[in-house]
Design a protein around this motif. Structure first.
Motif, PDB file in Angstrom:
ATOM      1  N   UNK A  83      21.484 -13.805  -7.219  1.00 32.49           N
ATOM      2  CA  UNK A  83      22.720 -12.748  -7.547  1.00 32.49           C
ATOM      3  C   UNK A  83      22.574 -11.503  -6.724  1.00 32.49           C
ATOM      4  N   UNK A  84      23.379 -11.315  -5.986  1.00 29.63           N
ATOM      5  CA  UNK A  84      23.449  -9.758  -5.372  1.00 29.63           C
ATOM      6  C   UNK A  84      24.133  -8.756  -6.359  1.00 29.63           C
ATOM      7  N   UNK A  85      23.679  -7.454  -5.755  1.00 33.37           N
ATOM      8  CA  UNK A  85      23.845  -6.461  -6.753  1.00 33.37           C
ATOM      9  C   UNK A  85      24.662  -5.254  -5.888  1.00 33.37           C
ATOM     10  N   UNK A  86      25.390  -4.401  -6.437  1.00 30.88           N
ATOM     11  CA  UNK A  86      25.716  -3.221  -5.780  1.00 30.88           C
ATOM     12  C   UNK A  86      27.503  -3.228  -5.677  1.00 30.88           C
ATOM     13  N   UNK A  87      27.892  -2.197  -4.811  1.00 29.54           N
ATOM     14  CA  UNK A  87      29.488  -2.044  -4.696  1.00 29.54           C
ATOM     15  C   UNK A  87      29.476  -1.381  -3.360  1.00 29.54           C
ATOM     16  N   UNK A  88      30.882  -1.037  -3.033  1.00 27.13           N
ATOM     17  CA  UNK A  88      31.102  -0.301  -1.783  1.00 27.13           C
ATOM     18  C   UNK A  88      32.472   0.605  -2.117  1.00 27.13           C
ATOM     19  N   UNK A  89      32.748   1.208  -1.115  1.00 25.19           N
ATOM     20  CA  UNK A  89      33.991   2.191  -1.145  1.00 25.19           C
ATOM     21  C   UNK A  89      35.340   1.749  -1.606  1.00 25.19           C
ATOM     22  N   UNK A  94      36.433  -8.614   7.155  1.00 25.25           N
ATOM     23  CA  UNK A  94      37.671  -8.857   6.374  1.00 25.25           C
ATOM     24  C   UNK A  94      38.711  -7.681   6.394  1.00 25.25           C
ATOM     25  N   UNK A  95      38.043  -6.683   5.595  1.00 24.82           N
ATOM     26  CA  UNK A  95      38.833  -5.456   5.121  1.00 24.82           C
ATOM     27  C   UNK A  95      39.527  -4.576   5.974  1.00 24.82           C
ATOM     28  N   UNK A 144      31.082   1.237   5.869  1.00 26.43           N
ATOM     29  CA  UNK A 144      31.700   1.273   4.526  1.00 26.43           C
ATOM     30  C   UNK A 144      33.061   0.943   4.536  1.00 26.43           C
ATOM     31  N   UNK A 145      33.427  -0.203   3.496  1.00 22.58           N
ATOM     32  CA  UNK A 145      34.696  -0.744   3.413  1.00 22.58           C
ATOM     33  C   UNK A 145      35.213  -1.682   4.499  1.00 22.58           C
ATOM     34  N   UNK A 146      34.231  -2.127   5.416  1.00 23.16           N
ATOM     35  CA  UNK A 146      34.709  -3.205   6.271  1.00 23.16           C
ATOM     36  C   UNK A 146      34.506  -4.561   5.793  1.00 23.16           C
ATOM     37  N   UNK A 147      33.855  -4.792   4.738  1.00 19.26           N
ATOM     38  CA  UNK A 147      34.073  -6.187   4.134  1.00 19.26           C
ATOM     39  C   UNK A 147      33.530  -7.458   4.920  1.00 19.26           C
ATOM     40  N   UNK A 158      27.806 -10.661   2.568  1.00 16.05           N
ATOM     41  CA  UNK A 158      28.792 -10.076   1.326  1.00 16.05           C
ATOM     42  C   UNK A 158      29.699  -8.818   1.411  1.00 16.05           C
ATOM     43  N   UNK A 159      30.901  -9.344   1.214  1.00 17.53           N
ATOM     44  CA  UNK A 159      31.959  -8.716   1.335  1.00 17.53           C
ATOM     45  C   UNK A 159      31.736  -7.490   0.402  1.00 17.53           C
ATOM     46  N   UNK A 160      31.360  -7.517  -0.662  1.00 14.88           N
ATOM     47  CA  UNK A 160      31.463  -6.504  -1.912  1.00 14.88           C
ATOM     48  C   UNK A 160      30.620  -5.173  -1.504  1.00 14.88           C
TER      49      UNK A 160
END
Length: 364
Positions: A145-151, A225-226, A204-207, A177-179
């Motif tokens: 399980x991954x953890x974290x977030x982005x913009x 993707x993003x 950041x925000x690339x996804x 990991x897109x998130x």
């Protein structure tokens, strides 16, 4: 002349991003001398139900078995194993296993056919399964399980594992990991368990979504993707480490809301890379600098439909088949042997809510 079975995974359920109208797995016949793609039954091409939304397909190295991942969010997703009847391309279910996560979106098999790695977009996790000698799947030996977030607060509120990709040496698997805007490289252990080895961040925000290794093994590429970009890396195969080279847009115009990327492929000679643009509804073509691995956009071609998800190049390198999710059509392009430029062959091949494309040589 080369002939191939072409399997198509589809959406069978309605989600916020798609009104899935498929019934399961579809089967077509491809003649590379003409580029014609015809349904195996002379009608719809429907082959097998294969559970809810068997969106992504992968093939065992022996070519004897096919695997699907079911994109399920209201409970654990599943991976299913099928044996293949090479006389007609038909499938027989062997078994299925839980991915121990939600939103299964991608599966990959190691080069020796011993393990399957399943990515869960919804839960941001990765599961590893042993593959038995009869092609069936054992229960997962581990879940990561991954953890974290982005913009991007709408799409990157947490981890969203989007794909796992095994290198040519069969030693490491790179997980996009897109998130969390990160590609994490794991070392594959002898029992199929994984040991985190290294990681690299994208813009950041690339996804980061899908990933491909250059045929030389010296470079690797992730489609983001993003923000509709592709990032090129040098790859240290001995130590399983990525180093960013450059990032280029997949678009010939400014980015617009509603645009996103999906699939990425590289030619067998490593000179050309392609990526699909949803919203812009095109396939972008890049030249690969052979000495540095960096990319330069050559141009784009319309996919003649809406929301191109997966596409792939047949093993002979002559034909690309693209799947337009929202217009429910498959499209074939010829690939120029020297320039790798694409030329439209047929845009009117019906297939409901198609997602992934998988080739298998038809020796009949």
């Amino acid at each position: 002349m080369s002939k191939y079975f072409v399997y198509i995974g589809t959406y069978t359920e309605k989600f916020p991003w798609v009104d899935g109208k498929g019934k399961g797995i579809y089967l077509f016949h491809l003649d590379t001398s003409t580029g014609h793609l015809t349904p195996h039954d002379g009608a719809t091409g429907f082959l097998s139900e294969a559970g809810k939304s068997p969106t992504y397909l992968c093939l065992h190295p022996s070519k004897k078995y096919l695997y699907t991942i079911n994109e399920i969010y209201d409970g654990n997703a599943k991976v299913s194993a099928f044996s293949i009847d090479h006389s007609n391309g038909h499938l027989k279910l062997l078994n299925e296993q839980s991915t121990h996560g939600t939103g299964g979106c991608h599966s990959e098999i190691d080069k020796e056919g011993k393990f399957l790695f399943a990515s869960n977009y919804g839960s941001g996790s990765l599961a590893s399964f042993p593959i038995h000698s009869d092609g069936s799947l054992g229960e997962a030996v581990a879940v990561y399980k991954h953890s974290g977030s982005s913009v991007n607060k709408e799409r990157q509120e947490g981890p969203h594992t989007h794909g796992a990709f095994v290198d040519h040496q069969n030693k490491y698997v790179s997980v996009a990991d897109l998130g969390i805007d990160r590609v994490i490289v794991y070392q594959i252990q002898s029992d199929g368990k994984l040991q985190e080895n290294a990681s690299v961040n994208t813009t950041p925000g690339a996804g980061p979504r899908h990933f491909v290794f250059h045929p030389s093994g010296k470079y690797a590429y992730v489609v983001n993707e993003l923000d509709c970009t592709v990032t090129a890396f040098s790859y240290d195969a001995a130590n399983g480490k990525l180093n960013t080279l450059n990032t280029v847009s997949t678009l010939p115009c400014a980015f617009q809301s509603g645009f996103s990327c999906a699939a990425i492929r590289v030619s067998s000679d490593g000179k050309t890379l392609w990526a699909s643009n949803r919203g812009h509804n095109s396939i972008a073509s890049f030249s690969v600098n052979e000495s540095s691995g960096s990319l330069e956009l050559k141009g784009v071609i319309s996919t003649e439909g809406k929301t191109p998800r997966d596409f792939d190049v047949d093993p002979s390198g002559k034909i690309i088949v693209a799947a337009n999710q929202d217009t429910s059509n498959l499209v074939t392009f010829s690939v120029d042997a020297k320039t790798h430029d694409l030329k439209l062959i047929d845009k009117n091949i019906a297939c409901p809510s198609p997602v992934s494309v998988l080739f298998l040589e038809n020796k009949n």
